[in-house]
Design a protein around this motif. Structure first.
Motif, PDB file in Angstrom:
ATOM      1  N   SER A 266       0.823  -1.213   0.000  1.00  0.00           N
ATOM      2  CA  SER A 266       0.000   0.000   0.000  1.00  0.00           C
ATOM      3  C   SER A 266       0.854   1.258   0.000  1.00  0.00           C
ATOM      4  N   ALA A 267       2.185   1.083   0.062  1.00  0.00           N
ATOM      5  CA  ALA A 267       3.088   2.236   0.017  1.00  0.00           C
ATOM      6  C   ALA A 267       4.441   1.781  -0.517  1.00  0.00           C
ATOM      7  N   ILE A 268       5.128   2.694  -1.195  1.00  0.00           N
ATOM      8  CA  ILE A 268       6.453   2.397  -1.748  1.00  0.00           C
ATOM      9  C   ILE A 268       7.389   3.555  -1.433  1.00  0.00           C
ATOM     10  N   ILE A 290      -3.243   6.384  -7.184  1.00  0.00           N
ATOM     11  CA  ILE A 290      -2.223   7.008  -6.333  1.00  0.00           C
ATOM     12  C   ILE A 290      -2.817   8.315  -5.809  1.00  0.00           C
ATOM     13  N   PRO A 291      -2.939   8.485  -4.515  1.00  0.00           N
ATOM     14  CA  PRO A 291      -2.429   7.652  -3.426  1.00  0.00           C
ATOM     15  C   PRO A 291      -3.458   6.688  -2.841  1.00  0.00           C
ATOM     16  N   GLU A 295       0.611   4.606  -1.891  1.00  0.00           N
ATOM     17  CA  GLU A 295       1.305   5.868  -1.612  1.00  0.00           C
ATOM     18  C   GLU A 295       2.757   5.737  -2.059  1.00  0.00           C
ATOM     19  N   ILE A 296       3.338   6.837  -2.523  1.00  0.00           N
ATOM     20  CA  ILE A 296       4.707   6.814  -3.040  1.00  0.00           C
ATOM     21  C   ILE A 296       5.467   8.029  -2.516  1.00  0.00           C
ATOM     22  N   ARG A 353       2.981  15.948  -0.996  1.00  0.00           N
ATOM     23  CA  ARG A 353       2.257  16.380  -2.190  1.00  0.00           C
ATOM     24  C   ARG A 353       1.192  15.331  -2.524  1.00  0.00           C
ATOM     25  N   GLY A 354       0.949  15.115  -3.814  1.00  0.00           N
ATOM     26  CA  GLY A 354      -0.207  14.330  -4.213  1.00  0.00           C
ATOM     27  C   GLY A 354      -0.056  12.828  -4.215  1.00  0.00           C
ATOM     28  N   THR A 355       1.156  12.289  -4.015  1.00  0.00           N
ATOM     29  CA  THR A 355       1.312  10.831  -4.035  1.00  0.00           C
ATOM     30  C   THR A 355       1.165  10.208  -2.651  1.00  0.00           C
ATOM     31  N   THR A 356       0.850  11.030  -1.651  1.00  0.00           N
ATOM     32  CA  THR A 356       0.588  10.502  -0.312  1.00  0.00           C
ATOM     33  C   THR A 356      -0.718  11.088   0.210  1.00  0.00           C
ATOM     34  N   ARG A 357      -1.340  10.343   1.112  1.00  0.00           N
ATOM     35  CA  ARG A 357      -2.564  10.812   1.749  1.00  0.00           C
ATOM     36  C   ARG A 357      -2.212  11.647   2.972  1.00  0.00           C
TER      37      ARG A 357
END
Length: 360
Positions: A266-268, A290-291, A295-296, A353-357
């Motif tokens: 669920s995350a990298i 994504i996310p 999440e990245i 930013r936008g790749t994580t919650r």
């Protein structure tokens, strides 16, 4: 016409001698107390004094040129580093020349032998590979500051990049946000020649050089700090920590999850932003959001990271501060500072930013 502010003006305002002001300007910090230095710096700021590097260069027989040596530009980070170094050099009243040593025979050793012929007063050298005691870098005769290589600690001035600290920060943040499985993409391929997983893990934890393995070290430290063990099925190697290998590694990871019928992470955590760009592409191609699904987090805060879709959350190691500090230290060496080598530890922050919650 308004006259230029002089060192005597600064000395008068600060209530110190001309020599003390000269010591501050020439970075001889061991010649005064911290309080005196702060008083002089305050006077410099109030009066708007600026060092005339051109005049000083003529007086001391300097060129007013410094150099930056990097392995190459295959990784976007080195373009970013060079741009920031050029800006910082200009702010110091200096010119910057750049040399690439990756494709020279014997690489860094050859560059170090040739550097005195290139016309710079001193060099900032980026290298994150282990160096033997016989390396030319340890036996040069010109002013240098080394960036990224812990093996020179105590031997040469070092700007130590926060690879391990930053990756640990990002991984812990992902774990604390409720992600049960956090993968890592960007591990060095040779590491997987070690078949025994415990030996492999110990090799990572013992590492002191090479950015890819130091990023992985931070990832493993974060897992341990949160009471987790390393599941090597979720650690993916890359031939280089750049975008195409990052995309291929992410595809392989998702295929492995499907074929082995194990959960998709669920995350990298990625070794750098360039790898993360490839991971974003692969995850999106797989139909995952994504996310929402994955999440990245990247590393480096490259200028382009805010413009990818979605904008990349990343670890910022403050390259602008980093190069400015390196130039300050190099100028001190150029001006004759022969004090013991110093190591400067840089800090790192997470840019969401936008790749994580949002983690509440």
């Amino acid at each position: 016409m308004k006259r230029n502010v002089t060192l005597k003006d600064v000395a008068a305002l600060a209530g110190v001698s001309f020599k003390t002001v000269s010591n501050v300007v020439n970075h001889r910090d061991d010649q005064m107390t911290a309080q005196t230095r702060e008083r002089v710096l305050k006077a410099i700021n109030e009066l708007g004094y600026q060092t005339n590097h051109s005049a000083r260069s003529l007086k001391l027989g300097r060129t007013g040129v410094i150099g930056l040596a990097v392995p190459g530009f295959a990784q976007p980070f080195f373009g970013y580093l060079t741009d920031e170094a050029a800006v910082a050099a200009q702010e110091h009243g200096l010119e910057l020349i750049v040399s690439v040593y990756e494709h020279l025979n014997n690489g860094l050793d050859t560059f170090v032998r040739k550097a005195p012929q290139l016309g710079a007063d001193g060099w900032i050298i980026f290298n994150d590979q282990p160096l033997p005691p016989t390396a030319s870098l340890f036996h040069q005769s010109f002013p240098i500051v080394v960036s990224g290589n812990r093996s020179v600690h105590g031997l040469l001035d070092l700007m130590s990049t926060p690879n391990t600290q930053g990756s640990r920060l990002g991984t812990q943040w992902l774990i604390d946000g409720g992600n049960d499985i956090v993968a890592f993409i960007g591990a060095p391929k040779p590491l997987f020649d070690i078949d025994d997983e415990r030996e492999r893990e110990q090799a990572v934890l013992d590492a002191t050089d090479e950015s890819a393995i130091l990023h992985l070290k931070g990832y493993i430290q974060a897992l341990h700090a949160r009471g987790r063990t390393v599941d090597w099925r979720y650690v993916m190697p890359c031939s280089t920590i750049s975008t195409p290998p990052g995309e291929r590694a992410a595809h392989r990871l998702l295929e492995r999850c499907r074929d082995a019928r194990i959960a998709v992470p669920s995350a990298i955590m990625c070794a750098n932003d360039a790898v993360a760009y490839g991971v974003i592409s692969a995850v999106s191609q797989a139909g995952l959001s994504i996310p929402g699904d994955v999440e990245i987090i990247g590393f480096d805060n490259l200028p382009g990271s805010q413009y990818v879709v979605p904008p990349l959350s990343t670890i910022d190691q403050h390259v602008d501060r980093y190069v400015s500090k390196a130039i300050d230290r190099l100028l001190a060496r150029i001006d004759g500072d022969d004090s013991e080598p110093r190591t400067y530890m840089l800090d790192a922050d997470l840019i969401e930013r936008g790749t994580t919650r949002r983690h509440g």
